[in-house]
Design a protein around this motif. Structure first.
Motif, PDB file in Angstrom:
ATOM      1  N   MET A  46       8.529  -0.701 -17.129  1.00  0.00           N
ATOM      2  CA  MET A  46       7.766  -1.669 -15.370  1.00  0.00           C
ATOM      3  C   MET A  46       7.289  -3.280 -15.546  1.00  0.00           C
ATOM      4  N   LEU A  47       8.371  -3.352 -16.619  1.00  0.00           N
ATOM      5  CA  LEU A  47       9.120  -5.136 -16.412  1.00  0.00           C
ATOM      6  C   LEU A  47      10.319  -4.928 -15.307  1.00  0.00           C
ATOM      7  N   ASN A  48      10.128  -6.037 -14.954  1.00  0.00           N
ATOM      8  CA  ASN A  48      11.079  -6.623 -14.207  1.00  0.00           C
ATOM      9  C   ASN A  48      11.993  -7.982 -14.063  1.00  0.00           C
ATOM     10  N   GLY A  49      12.549  -8.029 -13.734  1.00  0.00           N
ATOM     11  CA  GLY A  49      13.750  -9.244 -13.776  1.00  0.00           C
ATOM     12  C   GLY A  49      13.295  -9.956 -14.430  1.00  0.00           C
ATOM     13  N   HIS A  50      12.089 -10.693 -14.309  1.00  0.00           N
ATOM     14  CA  HIS A  50      11.199 -12.181 -14.662  1.00  0.00           C
ATOM     15  C   HIS A  50      10.759 -11.819 -16.316  1.00  0.00           C
ATOM     16  N   LYS A  51      11.249 -10.428 -16.364  1.00  0.00           N
ATOM     17  CA  LYS A  51      10.007  -9.573 -17.435  1.00  0.00           C
ATOM     18  C   LYS A  51       9.174 -10.009 -17.555  1.00  0.00           C
ATOM     19  N   THR A  52       8.250  -9.488 -16.301  1.00  0.00           N
ATOM     20  CA  THR A  52       6.321  -9.239 -15.894  1.00  0.00           C
ATOM     21  C   THR A  52       6.164  -7.618 -15.329  1.00  0.00           C
ATOM     22  N   CYS A  53       5.685  -7.282 -15.290  1.00  0.00           N
ATOM     23  CA  CYS A  53       5.241  -6.151 -14.445  1.00  0.00           C
ATOM     24  C   CYS A  53       5.714  -6.063 -12.957  1.00  0.00           C
ATOM     25  N   HIS A  54       6.448  -5.406 -12.942  1.00  0.00           N
ATOM     26  CA  HIS A  54       6.671  -5.446 -11.308  1.00  0.00           C
ATOM     27  C   HIS A  54       5.725  -4.802 -10.573  1.00  0.00           C
ATOM     28  N   GLY A  55       5.617  -5.663  -9.674  1.00  0.00           N
ATOM     29  CA  GLY A  55       4.530  -5.694  -8.683  1.00  0.00           C
ATOM     30  C   GLY A  55       4.437  -4.367  -7.652  1.00  0.00           C
ATOM     31  N   GLY A  56       5.292  -3.032  -7.887  1.00  0.00           N
ATOM     32  CA  GLY A  56       5.031  -2.211  -7.379  1.00  0.00           C
ATOM     33  C   GLY A  56       3.944  -1.372  -8.372  1.00  0.00           C
ATOM     34  N   TYR A  57       3.881  -1.398  -9.494  1.00  0.00           N
ATOM     35  CA  TYR A  57       3.264  -0.415 -10.336  1.00  0.00           C
ATOM     36  C   TYR A  57       1.821  -1.232 -10.356  1.00  0.00           C
ATOM     37  N   ILE A  58       1.638  -2.281 -10.124  1.00  0.00           N
ATOM     38  CA  ILE A  58       0.763  -3.323 -10.312  1.00  0.00           C
ATOM     39  C   ILE A  58      -0.447  -2.716  -8.695  1.00  0.00           C
ATOM     40  N   PHE A  59       0.381  -2.162  -7.831  1.00  0.00           N
ATOM     41  CA  PHE A  59       0.218  -2.261  -6.823  1.00  0.00           C
ATOM     42  C   PHE A  59      -0.274  -0.054  -6.983  1.00  0.00           C
ATOM     43  N   THR A  60       0.449   0.119  -7.138  1.00  0.00           N
ATOM     44  CA  THR A  60       0.392   1.674  -7.942  1.00  0.00           C
ATOM     45  C   THR A  60      -1.262   1.778  -8.624  1.00  0.00           C
ATOM     46  N   LEU A  61      -1.059   0.386  -9.409  1.00  0.00           N
ATOM     47  CA  LEU A  61      -2.394   1.034 -10.666  1.00  0.00           C
ATOM     48  C   LEU A  61      -3.947   0.672  -9.844  1.00  0.00           C
ATOM     49  N   ALA A  62      -3.369  -0.413  -8.633  1.00  0.00           N
ATOM     50  CA  ALA A  62      -4.257  -0.416  -7.815  1.00  0.00           C
ATOM     51  C   ALA A  62      -4.333   0.470  -5.968  1.00  0.00           C
ATOM     52  N   ASP A  63      -3.910   0.933  -5.920  1.00  0.00           N
ATOM     53  CA  ASP A  63      -4.412   2.333  -4.890  1.00  0.00           C
ATOM     54  C   ASP A  63      -4.557   3.047  -5.399  1.00  0.00           C
ATOM     55  N   SER A  64      -3.854   3.511  -6.797  1.00  0.00           N
ATOM     56  CA  SER A  64      -5.132   4.795  -7.260  1.00  0.00           C
ATOM     57  C   SER A  64      -6.444   4.244  -7.854  1.00  0.00           C
ATOM     58  N   ALA A  65      -6.875   3.305  -8.362  1.00  0.00           N
ATOM     59  CA  ALA A  65      -8.675   3.215  -8.157  1.00  0.00           C
ATOM     60  C   ALA A  65      -9.535   2.925  -7.397  1.00  0.00           C
ATOM     61  N   PHE A  66      -8.881   2.470  -5.994  1.00  0.00           N
ATOM     62  CA  PHE A  66      -8.707   2.715  -4.588  1.00  0.00           C
ATOM     63  C   PHE A  66      -9.119   4.347  -3.903  1.00  0.00           C
ATOM     64  N   ALA A  67      -7.830   5.266  -4.296  1.00  0.00           N
ATOM     65  CA  ALA A  67      -8.169   6.795  -3.815  1.00  0.00           C
ATOM     66  C   ALA A  67      -8.985   7.278  -5.267  1.00  0.00           C
ATOM     67  N   PHE A  68      -9.046   7.269  -6.198  1.00  0.00           N
ATOM     68  CA  PHE A  68     -10.309   8.081  -6.269  1.00  0.00           C
ATOM     69  C   PHE A  68     -11.714   7.349  -6.283  1.00  0.00           C
ATOM     70  N   ALA A  69     -11.833   5.695  -5.788  1.00  0.00           N
ATOM     71  CA  ALA A  69     -13.285   4.904  -5.597  1.00  0.00           C
ATOM     72  C   ALA A  69     -13.378   5.878  -4.135  1.00  0.00           C
ATOM     73  N   CYS A  70     -12.502   6.196  -3.695  1.00  0.00           N
ATOM     74  CA  CYS A  70     -12.714   7.232  -2.002  1.00  0.00           C
ATOM     75  C   CYS A  70     -13.037   8.047  -2.262  1.00  0.00           C
ATOM     76  N   ASN A  71     -12.622   9.242  -3.214  1.00  0.00           N
ATOM     77  CA  ASN A  71     -12.764  10.476  -2.559  1.00  0.00           C
ATOM     78  C   ASN A  71     -13.485  11.324  -3.665  1.00  0.00           C
ATOM     79  N   SER A  72     -14.666   9.890  -3.810  1.00  0.00           N
ATOM     80  CA  SER A  72     -15.564   9.809  -5.188  1.00  0.00           C
ATOM     81  C   SER A  72     -16.975  10.825  -4.613  1.00  0.00           C
TER      82      SER A  72
END
Length: 146
Positions: A46-72
């Motif tokens: 999941m690391l990008n060229g800066h050796k930090t978490c790629h923003g797409g993975y952070i977005f995916t985590l946030a989007d999944s939490a959003f999905a579980f909350a709004c489908n509750s």
């Protein structure tokens, strides 16, 4: 069925079908009506060229939490729009936590705020998601729109 039981059952049904969240190692640590907390460990892949978490993975985590909350509520709900702001990088091997909370609901439209934090409590990202309820359920339930 209580609202909490509905949220838990909907989350179980969703996670069974959610290959993306499962394959990224996401875990639901809290679920309730209009809220969800998920965690994800940052792996080397999941690391990008800066050796930090790629923003797409952070977005995916946030989007999944959003999905579980709004489908509750056991009504199939999809993302209409999401906007993310990155605050600090996710680190290698860090457990990130995304907490989504419903802030407004009117008819079939909802607003959810998501906070992604690192293990040390720092804010990694914030996301606002707009949802739209469509036809269907996560699991069969009488008295709900199928």
């Amino acid at each position: 069925m209580t609202p909490q039981q509905r949220a838990e059952t909907a989350a179980q049904a969703m996670m069974q079908a959610d290959n993306a969240s499962r394959d990224l190692g996401m875990q639901i640590t809290a679920i309730g009506p209009g809220l969800a907390t998920l965690t994800m460990r940052v792996t080397g892949k999941m690391l990008n060229g800066h050796k930090t978490c790629h923003g797409g993975y952070i977005f995916t985590l946030a989007d999944s939490a959003f999905a579980f909350a709004c489908n509750s509520y056991n009504r199939v709900t999809v993302a209409q729009q999401n906007q993310i702001t990155y605050i600090a990088p996710g680190k290698a091997d860090e457990l990130l936590t995304a907490t989504a909370r419903e802030t407004a609901m009117a008819g079939r439209s909802g607003v959810y705020d998501v906070m992604v934090t690192g293990e040390d409590g720092r804010i990694v990202a914030t996301m606002r998601g707009l949802s739209r309820t469509i036809r269907g359920q996560q699991f069969p339930e009488e008295g709900q729109d199928a």
